[in-house]
Design a protein around this motif. Structure first.
Motif, PDB file in Angstrom:
ATOM      1  N   MET B   7       0.794  -1.216  -0.073  1.00 37.58           N
ATOM      2  CA  MET B   7       0.000   0.004   0.032  1.00 37.58           C
ATOM      3  C   MET B   7       0.941   1.049  -0.127  1.00 37.58           C
ATOM      4  O   MET B   7       1.751   1.345   0.854  1.00 37.58           O
ATOM      5  N   ILE B   8       0.618   2.211  -1.034  1.00 39.62           N
ATOM      6  CA  ILE B   8       1.471   3.362  -0.990  1.00 39.62           C
ATOM      7  C   ILE B   8       0.830   4.419  -0.414  1.00 39.62           C
ATOM      8  O   ILE B   8      -0.406   4.658  -0.683  1.00 39.62           O
ATOM      9  N   CYS B   9       1.293   5.430   0.603  1.00 40.94           N
ATOM     10  CA  CYS B   9       0.561   6.521   1.064  1.00 40.94           C
ATOM     11  C   CYS B   9       1.020   7.727   0.614  1.00 40.94           C
ATOM     12  O   CYS B   9       2.417   7.943   0.749  1.00 40.94           O
ATOM     13  N   ILE B  10       0.321   8.457  -0.138  1.00 39.97           N
ATOM     14  CA  ILE B  10       0.726   9.673  -0.886  1.00 39.97           C
ATOM     15  C   ILE B  10       0.447  10.693  -0.019  1.00 39.97           C
ATOM     16  O   ILE B  10      -0.787  10.629   0.709  1.00 39.97           O
ATOM     17  N   ASP B  11       1.432  11.707   0.123  1.00 39.52           N
ATOM     18  CA  ASP B  11       1.194  12.815   0.657  1.00 39.52           C
ATOM     19  C   ASP B  11       0.712  14.138  -0.233  1.00 39.52           C
ATOM     20  O   ASP B  11       1.330  14.348  -1.157  1.00 39.52           O
ATOM     21  N   ASN B  12      -0.741  14.489  -0.102  1.00 36.50           N
ATOM     22  CA  ASN B  12      -1.216  15.545  -1.050  1.00 36.50           C
ATOM     23  C   ASN B  12      -1.456  16.711  -0.234  1.00 36.50           C
ATOM     24  O   ASN B  12      -2.548  17.120  -0.248  1.00 36.50           O
ATOM     25  N   SER B  13      -0.731  16.904   0.595  1.00 37.20           N
ATOM     26  CA  SER B  13      -0.988  18.240   1.427  1.00 37.20           C
ATOM     27  C   SER B  13      -0.249  19.342   0.789  1.00 37.20           C
ATOM     28  O   SER B  13       0.155  19.633  -0.145  1.00 37.20           O
ATOM     29  N   MET B  16       2.964  20.126  -0.640  1.00 39.92           N
ATOM     30  CA  MET B  16       3.561  19.575  -1.857  1.00 39.92           C
ATOM     31  C   MET B  16       3.553  20.525  -2.906  1.00 39.92           C
ATOM     32  O   MET B  16       3.729  20.096  -4.246  1.00 39.92           O
ATOM     33  N   ARG B  17       3.070  21.581  -2.958  1.00 33.91           N
ATOM     34  CA  ARG B  17       3.133  22.599  -4.016  1.00 33.91           C
ATOM     35  C   ARG B  17       4.764  23.213  -4.159  1.00 33.91           C
ATOM     36  O   ARG B  17       4.671  23.871  -5.191  1.00 33.91           O
ATOM     37  N   ASN B  18       5.292  22.966  -3.267  1.00 32.29           N
ATOM     38  CA  ASN B  18       6.699  23.387  -2.990  1.00 32.29           C
ATOM     39  C   ASN B  18       7.556  23.014  -4.443  1.00 32.29           C
ATOM     40  O   ASN B  18       7.588  21.908  -4.854  1.00 32.29           O
ATOM     41  N   GLY B  19       8.186  24.047  -4.941  1.00 31.10           N
ATOM     42  CA  GLY B  19       9.113  23.539  -6.107  1.00 31.10           C
ATOM     43  C   GLY B  19      10.450  23.139  -5.965  1.00 31.10           C
ATOM     44  O   GLY B  19      11.297  23.216  -6.917  1.00 31.10           O
ATOM     45  N   ASP B  20      10.714  23.010  -4.603  1.00 35.63           N
ATOM     46  CA  ASP B  20      12.037  22.684  -4.541  1.00 35.63           C
ATOM     47  C   ASP B  20      12.461  21.238  -4.984  1.00 35.63           C
ATOM     48  O   ASP B  20      13.570  21.093  -5.137  1.00 35.63           O
ATOM     49  N   TYR B  21      11.667  20.442  -5.203  1.00 39.04           N
ATOM     50  CA  TYR B  21      12.105  19.222  -6.112  1.00 39.04           C
ATOM     51  C   TYR B  21      11.196  19.314  -7.283  1.00 39.04           C
ATOM     52  O   TYR B  21       9.952  19.677  -7.604  1.00 39.04           O
ATOM     53  N   ALA B  22      12.064  19.286  -8.474  1.00 40.88           N
ATOM     54  CA  ALA B  22      11.608  19.668  -9.953  1.00 40.88           C
ATOM     55  C   ALA B  22      10.682  18.850 -10.319  1.00 40.88           C
ATOM     56  O   ALA B  22      10.918  17.359 -10.068  1.00 40.88           O
ATOM     57  N   PRO B  23       9.697  19.061 -10.974  1.00 43.37           N
ATOM     58  CA  PRO B  23       8.929  20.279 -11.196  1.00 43.37           C
ATOM     59  C   PRO B  23       8.116  20.897 -10.108  1.00 43.37           C
ATOM     60  O   PRO B  23       8.101  21.905  -9.681  1.00 43.37           O
ATOM     61  N   SER B  24       7.580  19.713  -9.171  1.00 42.41           N
ATOM     62  CA  SER B  24       7.101  20.272  -7.797  1.00 42.41           C
ATOM     63  C   SER B  24       6.964  19.074  -6.870  1.00 42.41           C
ATOM     64  O   SER B  24       7.296  18.063  -7.579  1.00 42.41           O
ATOM     65  N   ARG B  25       7.011  19.118  -5.629  1.00 46.60           N
ATOM     66  CA  ARG B  25       7.209  18.134  -4.840  1.00 46.60           C
ATOM     67  C   ARG B  25       6.067  16.994  -5.183  1.00 46.60           C
ATOM     68  O   ARG B  25       6.313  15.883  -5.228  1.00 46.60           O
ATOM     69  N   PHE B  26       4.802  17.061  -5.550  1.00 41.51           N
ATOM     70  CA  PHE B  26       3.721  16.697  -5.901  1.00 41.51           C
ATOM     71  C   PHE B  26       4.101  15.704  -7.233  1.00 41.51           C
ATOM     72  O   PHE B  26       3.882  14.484  -7.141  1.00 41.51           O
ATOM     73  N   GLN B  27       4.587  16.294  -8.324  1.00 39.57           N
ATOM     74  CA  GLN B  27       4.927  15.652  -9.419  1.00 39.57           C
ATOM     75  C   GLN B  27       5.964  14.573  -9.200  1.00 39.57           C
ATOM     76  O   GLN B  27       5.918  13.525  -9.870  1.00 39.57           O
ATOM     77  N   ALA B  28       7.029  15.089  -8.355  1.00 39.26           N
ATOM     78  CA  ALA B  28       8.281  14.235  -8.175  1.00 39.26           C
ATOM     79  C   ALA B  28       7.801  13.059  -7.576  1.00 39.26           C
ATOM     80  O   ALA B  28       8.208  11.822  -7.932  1.00 39.26           O
ATOM     81  N   GLN B  29       6.684  13.248  -6.604  1.00 42.65           N
ATOM     82  CA  GLN B  29       6.173  12.068  -5.720  1.00 42.65           C
ATOM     83  C   GLN B  29       5.548  11.236  -6.867  1.00 42.65           C
ATOM     84  O   GLN B  29       5.833   9.902  -6.838  1.00 42.65           O
ATOM     85  N   ALA B  30       4.770  11.664  -7.673  1.00 42.46           N
ATOM     86  CA  ALA B  30       3.741  11.038  -8.406  1.00 42.46           C
ATOM     87  C   ALA B  30       4.786  10.157  -9.383  1.00 42.46           C
ATOM     88  O   ALA B  30       4.607   8.712  -9.766  1.00 42.46           O
ATOM     89  N   ASP B  31       5.898  10.677 -10.164  1.00 48.58           N
ATOM     90  CA  ASP B  31       6.767   9.885 -10.787  1.00 48.58           C
ATOM     91  C   ASP B  31       7.420   8.679  -9.851  1.00 48.58           C
ATOM     92  O   ASP B  31       7.444   7.654 -10.446  1.00 48.58           O
ATOM     93  N   ALA B  32       7.586   8.880  -8.875  1.00 48.24           N
ATOM     94  CA  ALA B  32       8.380   7.857  -7.819  1.00 48.24           C
ATOM     95  C   ALA B  32       7.226   6.690  -7.810  1.00 48.24           C
ATOM     96  O   ALA B  32       7.710   5.844  -7.720  1.00 48.24           O
TER      97      ALA B  32
END
Lengths: 203, 402
Positions: B7-13, B16-32
């Motif tokens: 089970m993968i628990c995703i953080d969508n708080s 996650m809008r922050n851009g310190d991980y390109a392109p955004s934390r949320f996108q990086a997380q989705a790719d992972a």
């Protein structure tokens, strides 16, 4: 060697009665809350070895004496009685609840479900006590789950030996895994011999 | 190739809008997440993966554990960012979802992406960890984002409470140019405790390093999954057989050393053999990483030779940048056309330590200064010393012919 029946053991070999351990599918035995993964397999041995605690034994995690042991058999067995040898200093289990032919029980299931039978255990360090089962309920056991909820005050629960007395049948309980049920019958699946050709007869 | 339900628990708080991980934390997380799902389903076709979100209005299960990759990828679309992450509830719901998995034989695993601050107390997290350990659920934590309010400490405490025999892991990913997925590829979260998944990781690593076709064994797993699986199983069996043979050889070597002793000393002999066996086993556990590293090196050097038609263009591009690489590629290409042993030349290349360490430096996640890596290099050099004399005759001839 001490036995629960009141005759000397030279007449027959007690260990042959406790031979159901041979029918245990050891590779599929699992335990929950064991401190060393895989140590549960060491508690199934011959009757003569039951006091031999030089090898491994089953121990629960520190501070939590609850144990759950899942034992599948290679064929259906009838269990007459169960023997459990625990550890010293209050680390013996004090209660035993068993569930029959249920897969994948975890602690929350075990605590809420009604067991097939339960016993209050006593400290049985010499392995001379056996707990009889309601034999009618234990007639075709494919797997058994033992739940030890508490110990005699120790921090952990230790188990050195678990023995089963009974007989093994040669049958294997087969669980039907996939059945496709028809909601509406499809005539092409039910061709009679009259339609496919050949002699037909009235049944 | 462990049979596992994940089970993968995703953080969508909001964090996650922050851009310190390109392109955004949320996108990086989705790719992972996409990569992990792919890796899990590839390593064993019966594995199942499910996804839930921890923030927003509340914990919500998007997909219950399934082996259908399309369903998982589809549910990652259209996710909304907002709210605060509820780590404790997320883990507990994940545990419940795993409890109701269809195939009870699967091992249970939860992967948590923690990209925002953790508001729970350390004690509460430890209790959750203990409960997971008791029910034999493994937990992988991906810690990214900022470290405030002792977040790292709390997550480490959670891992310590869950960890049973090193089945659980934590990875800290700092912000930077590396994508989240690339950092994760080399971690045990991907490689699955160093066995089946390492094939996926090794092929991904060589693809990143050499620009070569990343398919292991030259077979596309998408086109012919059964063949790819069969090839991988046979390679693992071969590896296990070789390790057993190596262990036997080491045992026999130690036996021969002691055969000269007297009869009285037989008891100590047996004791010593037992100790050396234990040592071998310990070395083997650390050698597993080395052998998979060797395999990755072997594959990356073999592949340019075997699939040269497709790779000619890519090879010349890569070769233009790196003259050492060009020499290696040419040698290996020539070997495949002649009957001379490419193995011998490869050993010579491997023996060239500077070349090997430059290759190693380009592989992600490998530190050439690591002592275990240095051991492997030293042992390879010893192996190739015996072959160097006949090779030295062959190599100068080839260089003349060029």
């Amino acid at each position: 060697m001490a036995c629960t029946h009141d005759h000397s053991c030279e007449d027959h070999d007690c260990s042959s009665n406790w031979s159901l351990y041979k029918h245990i599918d050891l590779s599929k035995v699992t335990a929950l809350n064991e401190a060393n993964p895989g140590s549960v397999k060491s508690v199934f041995k011959a009757w003569e070895e039951r006091l031999n605690s030089s090898g491994e034994h089953l121990e629960s995690n520190e501070g939590d004496p609850e144990l759950l042991v899942y034992i599948p058999f290679t064929s259906d067995v009838k269990i007459k009685s169960i023997s459990v040898v625990g550890g010293a200093d209050g680390t013996s289990p004090s209660k035993l609840r068993v569930f029959i032919n249920r897969d994948g029980i975890d602690f929350s299931d075990a605590q809420s479900m009604q067991p097939v039978q339960e016993w209050d255990l006593v400290e049985n360090l010499q392995g001379v006590l056996e707990y009889q089962t309601r034999y009618s309920k234990f007639q075709s056991v494919a797997n058994i789950t033992l739940h030890f909820p508490e110990s005699f005050g120790g921090d952990t629960t230790q188990i050195h030996y678990i023995g089963f007395k009974g007989e093994a049948t040669q049958l294997k309980r087969d669980v039907v895994a996939t059945i496709v049920y028809e909601i509406t019958p499809n005539p092409s699946d039910h061709k009679t011999r009259a339609e496919t050709g050949g002699l037909s007869h009235v049944e | 190739m462990v049979l596992e339900a994940t089970m993968i628990c995703i953080d969508n708080s909001e964090w996650m809008r922050n851009g310190d991980y390109a392109p955004s934390r949320f996108q990086a997380q989705a790719d992972a997440v996409n990569l992990i799902c792919g890796a899990k389903t590839q390593s064993n076709p019966e594995n199942t993966v499910g996804v839930l979100t921890m923030a927003g209005k509340g914990v919500r299960v998007l997909v219950t554990p399934t082996s259908d990759l399309g369903k998982i990828l589809a549910c990652m679309h259209g996710l909304e960012i907002g709210g605060e992450m509820n780590l404790a509830a997320g883990i507990q719901v994940a545990q419940l979802a795993l409890k109701h998995r269809q195939n009870k034989k699967q091992q249970q695993r939860i992967i948590v992406f923690a990209g925002s601050p953790v508001t729970h107390e350390k004690k509460a997290l430890e209790m959750i960890g203990k409960k997971l350990k008791k029910n034999s659920v493994a937990l992988d934590i991906v810690n990214f984002g900022d470290d405030d309010e002792g977040k790292t400490e709390k997550l480490e405490a959670l891992l310590a409470a869950v960890n049973n025999n090193d089945t659980s892991h934590i990875v800290h990913v700092p912000a930077g140019p590396n994508a989240l997925s690339d950092v994760l590829i080399s971690t045990p979260i991907f490689t699955g405790d160093g066995e089946g998944g390492s094939g996926f990781a090794a092929s991904a690593a060589t693809a990143a390093a050499g620009g070569v076709s990343g398919f292991e064994f030259g077979v596309d797993p998408n086109l012919d999954p059964e063949l790819a699986l069969a090839l991988r199983v046979s390679m693992e069996e071969e590896r296990a057989r070789q390790e057993a043979a190596a262990k036997k050889a080491a045992e026999e070597a130690s036996k021969q050393e002691k055969s000269a002793e007297e009869q009285d000393a037989t008891m100590t002999e047996r004791g010593n053999e037992g100790a050396s066996e234990a040592d071998n086993k310990k070395n083997e556990i650390s050698d597993d990483d080395d052998t998979s590293l060797q395999q990755a090196l072997a594959m990356s050097m073999d592949e340019p030779a075997s699939s040269q038609d497709l790779q000619d263009i890519e090879m010349s591009d890569a070769a233009a940048e790196d003259p050492e690489l060009a020499l290696a590629l040419q040698l290996s290409v020539q070997d495949s056309t002649k009957d001379s042993s490419s193995q011998a030349d490869m050993n010579k290349l491997l023996a060239d330590q500077s070349f090997v360490s430059s290759i190693l430096a380009s592989l992600p996640g490998v530190d050439p200064n690591d002592p275990s890596v240095k051991e492997v290099l030293a042992s390879m050099q010893n192996q190739s010393e015996s072959q160097q004399k006949p090779d030295e005759d062959k190599v100068p001839k080839k260089e003349e012919e060029k």
